[in-house]
Design a protein around this motif. Structure first.
Motif, PDB file in Angstrom:
ATOM      1  N   GLU A  42      12.491   2.437  -3.879  1.00 23.03           N
ATOM      2  CA  GLU A  42      11.096   2.212  -3.515  1.00 23.03           C
ATOM      3  C   GLU A  42      10.343   1.387  -4.549  1.00 23.03           C
ATOM      4  OE1 GLU A  42       9.353   3.328  -0.828  1.00 23.03           O
ATOM      5  OE2 GLU A  42      10.261   5.175  -0.080  1.00 23.03           O
ATOM      6  N   SER A  43      10.912   1.255  -5.755  1.00 29.37           N
ATOM      7  CA  SER A  43      10.230   0.628  -6.884  1.00 29.37           C
ATOM      8  C   SER A  43       8.917   1.360  -7.170  1.00 29.37           C
ATOM      9  CB  SER A  43       9.971  -0.865  -6.616  1.00 29.37           C
ATOM     10  OG  SER A  43       9.531  -1.510  -7.797  1.00 29.37           O
ATOM     11  N   PRO A 101      17.688   7.039  -8.221  1.00 35.41           N
ATOM     12  CA  PRO A 101      17.960   6.250  -7.008  1.00 35.41           C
ATOM     13  C   PRO A 101      16.740   6.031  -6.127  1.00 35.41           C
ATOM     14  CG  PRO A 101      19.727   7.822  -7.387  1.00 35.41           C
ATOM     15  CD  PRO A 101      18.656   8.134  -8.398  1.00 35.41           C
ATOM     16  N   LEU A 102      15.924   7.065  -5.925  1.00 37.82           N
ATOM     17  CA  LEU A 102      14.730   6.894  -5.090  1.00 37.82           C
ATOM     18  C   LEU A 102      13.745   5.936  -5.731  1.00 37.82           C
ATOM     19  CD1 LEU A 102      14.045  10.554  -3.882  1.00 37.82           C
ATOM     20  CD2 LEU A 102      15.069   8.670  -2.593  1.00 37.82           C
ATOM     21  N   GLU A 103      13.591   6.051  -7.047  1.00 39.13           N
ATOM     22  CA  GLU A 103      12.686   5.154  -7.777  1.00 39.13           C
ATOM     23  C   GLU A 103      13.125   3.705  -7.627  1.00 39.13           C
ATOM     24  OE1 GLU A 103      11.368   4.230 -12.430  1.00 39.13           O
ATOM     25  OE2 GLU A 103      12.636   5.949 -11.939  1.00 39.13           O
ATOM     26  N   ARG A 104      14.426   3.475  -7.763  1.00 34.45           N
ATOM     27  CA  ARG A 104      14.944   2.102  -7.618  1.00 34.45           C
ATOM     28  C   ARG A 104      14.748   1.584  -6.199  1.00 34.45           C
ATOM     29  NH1 ARG A 104      19.586   4.289 -10.426  1.00 34.45           N
ATOM     30  NH2 ARG A 104      19.565   3.726 -12.646  1.00 34.45           N
ATOM     31  N   ALA A 139       6.819   2.837   2.893  1.00 30.59           N
ATOM     32  CA  ALA A 139       6.906   2.927   4.349  1.00 30.59           C
ATOM     33  C   ALA A 139       5.772   3.794   4.876  1.00 30.59           C
ATOM     34  CB  ALA A 139       8.251   3.523   4.746  1.00 30.59           C
ATOM     35  N   PRO A 140       5.460   3.691   6.180  1.00 25.46           N
ATOM     36  CA  PRO A 140       4.414   4.528   6.769  1.00 25.46           C
ATOM     37  C   PRO A 140       4.891   5.962   6.939  1.00 25.46           C
ATOM     38  CG  PRO A 140       5.352   3.096   8.440  1.00 25.46           C
ATOM     39  CD  PRO A 140       5.969   2.694   7.139  1.00 25.46           C
ATOM     40  N   ILE A 141       4.534   6.834   6.002  1.00 23.25           N
ATOM     41  CA  ILE A 141       4.897   8.243   6.101  1.00 23.25           C
ATOM     42  C   ILE A 141       3.640   9.080   6.197  1.00 23.25           C
ATOM     43  CG2 ILE A 141       7.117   8.072   4.938  1.00 23.25           C
ATOM     44  CD1 ILE A 141       5.696   9.048   2.359  1.00 23.25           C
ATOM     45  N   ALA A 175       0.873  -1.180   0.000  1.00 23.77           N
ATOM     46  CA  ALA A 175       0.000   0.000   0.000  1.00 23.77           C
ATOM     47  C   ALA A 175       0.906   1.224   0.000  1.00 23.77           C
ATOM     48  CB  ALA A 175      -0.909  -0.002   1.224  1.00 23.77           C
ATOM     49  N   VAL A 176       0.955   1.915  -1.121  1.00 25.41           N
ATOM     50  CA  VAL A 176       1.861   3.056  -1.259  1.00 25.41           C
ATOM     51  C   VAL A 176       1.255   4.273  -0.569  1.00 25.41           C
ATOM     52  CG1 VAL A 176       3.004   4.602  -2.896  1.00 25.41           C
ATOM     53  CG2 VAL A 176       2.790   2.156  -3.398  1.00 25.41           C
TER      54      VAL A 176
END
Length: 260
Positions: free
Chosen positions: A212-213, A207-210, A159-161, A142-143
């Motif tokens: 978190e996918s 980098p962030l995309e990789r 992650a829970p943000i 769940a994004v």
């Protein structure tokens, strides 16, 4: 409001090969998705596919199919190929509707298109809904999304943000979720300006995309603004597994096309 809906539909699927052609009430799933999109205010609905089988099925029920390359790394790349082949204007709005969402409410398609039209400084619009279930908050599938006070996305994460330091670090974490904490689950329905699609396909994964996918982080990395709205209604889950497919069949059983 003028916009185009594009439905990327691949034949290959690791879980359900040929998924767009799966029978639901005597019609292929892609036809149900087409029907939902046709109920929206879209000026045109196009199915983008790399499969002659899917294209034949689309033509069979009177839909429009555009053949695309079979080596696209993502549905966004397939979307851009369609926008280019149709020579859509840079400011045109394209809504990406997934080919495995036969129950998607047409109202949400209109909402996300209108959201982008009303945010001239944004290149992308998408939707979210409040999270009140602790299991969903801590579920990496769940994004989550965090927005600023104007509804622009700050970050997406599995992650829970935001992290509620005072609560989660006391050990209460997954057992306690206040109703007003402001956590939101991202709904993967997007509207794009065509100019952004042309830029996106030229950007390399970041980098962030990789980490978190999550493909949308590529747009944020490059400074594109993503406008986020709270969905007017909760969309039913799409079809990923045989169990999902059976659930949709049961839900649509006995309904006429006008009643779906």
């Amino acid at each position: 409001m003028a916009f185009t809906v594009v439905i990327p539909a691949r034949y290959a699927s690791s879980r359900l090969p040929g998924k767009p052609l799966a029978d639901i009430g005597g019609r292929p799933m892609i036809q149900h998705v087409w029907d939902r999109a046709a109920e929206s205010g879209a000026g045109r609905v196009i199915i983008a596919t790399d499969s002659e089988y899917i294209a034949d099925a689309v033509h069979g029920f009177g839909g429009q199919a555009v053949m695309t390359r079979d080596d696209h790394p993502s549905g966004t790349d397939r979307l851009e190929e369609v926008a280019s082949s149709l020579a859509l204007d840079d400011e045109a709005i394209v809504v990406n509707v997934q080919g495995d969402e036969p129950l998607l409410p047409a109202a949400l398609i209109d909402q996300v298109a209108g959201l982008l039209e009303g945010a001239p400084d944004a290149a992308i619009a998408t939707l979210c809904e409040p999270i009140t279930n602790p299991d969903e908050l801590f579920n990496p599938n769940a994004v989550k999304v965090v927005m600023d006070n104007a509804g622009r996305a700050l970050y997406f994460s599995r992650a829970p943000i935001p992290w509620d330091r005072a609560t989660f670090e006391t050990g209460s974490g997954p057992e306690w979720v206040p109703d007003t904490a402001g956590w939101y689950r991202h709904i993967g329905l997007y509207a794009y300006r065509v100019s952004l699609l042309h830029q996106f396909v030229g950007w390399q994964p970041t980098p962030l995309e990789r980490a978190e996918s999550l493909e949308q982080l590529r747009a944020l990395w490059h400074g594109a603004r993503i406008q986020v709205g709270i969905a007017e209604q909760t969309p039913p889950a799409g079809v990923d597994t045989e169990a999902d497919l059976e659930r949709v069949r049961v839900r649509l059983a006995g309904q006429s096309p006008q009643q779906e």
